[in-house]
Design an enzyme around this catalytic site. Structure first.
Site, mmCIF file in Angstrom:
data_model
loop_
_atom_site.group_PDB
_atom_site.id
_atom_site.type_symbol
_atom_site.label_atom_id
_atom_site.label_comp_id
_atom_site.label_asym_id
_atom_site.label_seq_id
_atom_site.Cartn_x
_atom_site.Cartn_y
_atom_site.Cartn_z
ATOM 1 N N HIS A 1 36.214 40.384 37.047
ATOM 2 C CA HIS A 1 37.658 40.063 37.486
ATOM 3 C C HIS A 1 38.498 40.138 36.080
ATOM 4 O O HIS A 1 38.072 39.551 35.163
ATOM 5 C CB HIS A 1 37.810 38.750 37.936
ATOM 6 N N GLU B 1 37.138 35.814 34.546
ATOM 7 C CA GLU B 1 35.936 35.303 35.432
ATOM 8 C C GLU B 1 34.810 36.490 35.792
ATOM 9 O O GLU B 1 35.236 37.641 36.024
ATOM 10 C CB GLU B 1 36.488 34.887 36.815
#
Ligand SMILES: *[C@@H]1O[C@H](CO)[C@@H](O)[C@H](O)[C@H]1NC(C)=O
Ligand SMILES: *[C@@H]1O[C@H](CO)[C@@H](O)[C@H](O)[C@H]1NC(C)=O
Ligand SMILES: *[C@@H]1O[C@H](CO)[C@@H](O)[C@H](O)[C@H]1NC(C)=O
Length: 460
Positions: free
Chosen positions: A253, A237
């Site tokens: 992330h 992400e």
């Protein structure tokens, strides 16, 4: 103007998480994207229903190259599967009501997947809505974005978003067909907005990898329309923009898994062991307020959240090619015709972008667990970006976290003078009144989406 809705049959419990969504493609060129109103909805299967037809609202965006300039691409948007009505095949009986499954129909995940179907969203009806929408390339596939050595820019207007809300734009490593090809029991696919995943490995999804998540489902004790099942859905992400009018952050992330992956138990991360999962739930974040610059962003601040903001994000690689290794994520803003650099902050050194060194320094300065580094850091994020990401727009009001990590102090029991605790100027206490006038208080507008070679999309 389009409003996302579900069938009126299920529009009973409207005070959900105050999520709702109205997409308002521009009357002239359809380049104005989204318009979220915090209100509600209800829903969810992965069988494609036929009671409501699915017509995706158009959304145009621009693909930009150094040699060719910017060209309009006609795309469309689709509502996330989670926010749809799921009912028993051949009947109007809800498979999921409030925050519980009908266990007569859904006594096992497999049975539930067979017995229930996901309905088309009636984008023109009023009312309900969503947390998430995705950009489609065509009826069967999400638009793939490969941001390495590229930049992404979007105009945002979050002037009406108050504390406790998060209007977000992210690249998610979802299957481009929504998982339809990989999971035979998913007959719905991207056309119905299936396949959500994130680095938080959310377990509150009703369907994951083409199957219901009914087994072990525990209704939330604070959210009358949410719960969690045995499984979670993990993937890489890149949060380009997480915001309300009082705070903003961007965050990368890292994740061990190279595509959407169904997790269970410790692999999802648990309340007792939040960092046991296959992904980094926290991310390497850049929030100017948290990093010590409390005057940069907000109403009437340097970057004025009362006005429209063009947010430009650049994904720089070591070779300055799309095959290179991700080394830096740069940010600049353009507002009222002026370029505003991302502020320079002191994190055991001066930084104004996300770099490996910055991430490591930030984790140690703030005393945070370095899950980002553990799962491969920026290099791993880059590998994900290279595979093709799905662009998601969302607006959330989350009863569980209230986004205190974005705009307040977090953890709330810590002294806000400790570096990293103060995130924004919102108080940690719940608002005195709920958002009863959603139209007035909770709207985000996204427009002018551009993607392409570095230096081409920002306009200045
Ligand atoms: C659950 O499903 C069964 C079977 O269709 C139905 O008879 C029952 O009314 C449903 N329960 C609720 C609460 O809707
Ligand atoms: C839909 O879009 C995807 C992704 O760009 C592409 O690979 C596929 O060929 C397209 N399918 C059709 C039917 O146009
Ligand atoms: C915050 O950032 C702005 C823009 O870079 C800068 O002008 C200002 O001095 C910074 N303030 C602090 C307290 O660092």
């Amino acid at each position: 103007m389009f409003a996302f809705g579900t069938n009126t049959m299920i529009a009973g419990n409207l005070l959900r998480r105050f999520r709702s969504f109205v997409a308002k493609p521009d009357a002239i060129d359809s380049s104005l994207l989204a318009f979220f109103v915090c209100r509600v909805l209800q829903v969810s299967s992965q069988l494609a229903g036929t009671l409501s037809t699915e017509t995706h609202p158009k959304l145009n965006w621009q693909q930009c190259t150094i040699s060719g300039g910017c060209k309009t691409v006609s795309g469309s948007i689709v509502l996330d599967a989670e926010w749809r009505w799921i009912h028993q095949v051949g009947s109007y009986t809800n498979c999921f009501i409030g925050n519980i499954w009908n266990t007569t129909i859904c006594y096992s995940n497999k049975q539930c997947s067979k017995n229930c179907q996901l309905e088309g969203a009636d984008y023109s009806s009023y009312g309900i809505s969503t947390s998430d929408i995705y950009l489609l390339a065509n009826e069967t596939n999400y638009q793939p974005f490969r941001p390495l050595n590229q930049e992404f820019s979007v105009d945002v207007d979050v002037s009406a978003l108050s504390c406790d809300s998060n209007g977000a734009i992210s690249f998610l490593q979802m299957d481009l067909d929504g998982g339809k090809g990989r999971f035979g029991n998913n007959q719905a696919g991207a056309q119905f907005g299936t396949g959500y995943c994130s680095s938080k490995c959310p377990r509150d999804l009703k369907f994951i990898s083409g199957e219901a998540n009914a087994e072990g489902w525990t209704p939330s004790n604070i959210d009358p329309l949410s719960g969690s099942g045995n499984y979670g859905s993990c993937c890489g992400e890149m949060d380009v923009w997480e915001s309300n009018s009082f705070a903003n952050a961007f965050a990368a992330h890292s994740c061990d898994v190279g595509s959407q992956n169904r997790c269970t138990d410790a692999a999802c991360g648990t309340a007792a062991a939040p960092y046991s999962g296959v992904c980094d739930p926290d991310g390497c974040d850049f929030n100017a307020y948290r990093l010590g610059n409390q005057s940069f962003y907000g109403p009437s601040k340097t970057l004025d959240s009362n006005k429209k903001i063009m947010v430009v994000t650049q994904f720089v690689t070591d070779s300055n090619t799309a095959d290179g290794m991700l080394t830096e994520i740069r940010r600049k803003y353009i507002q009222s015709g002026k370029v505003l650099a991302n502020p320079t902050v002191q994190v055991s050194g001066s930084f104004n972008s996300i770099k490996s060194q910055y991430c490591g320094n930030e984790k140690s300065l703030f005393g945070d667990v370095d899950a980002f580094g553990k799962h491969g850091g920026l290099n791993q994020v880059g590998k994900g970006l290279g595979t093709g990401m799905v662009l998601s727009f969302s607006l959330l009001n989350d009863a569980a976290t209230r986004f205190l990590w974005l705009d307040s102090r977090y953890p709330v029991d810590k002294d806000p003078s400790i570096p990293g605790v103060a995130r924004g100027r919102c108080g940690p206490e719940p608002p005195a009144t709920l958002l009863v006038d959603p139209g007035a208080q909770c709207v985000a507008v996204y427009s002018n989406i551009k993607f392409g070679d570095i230096g081409t999309s920002g306009g200045l």
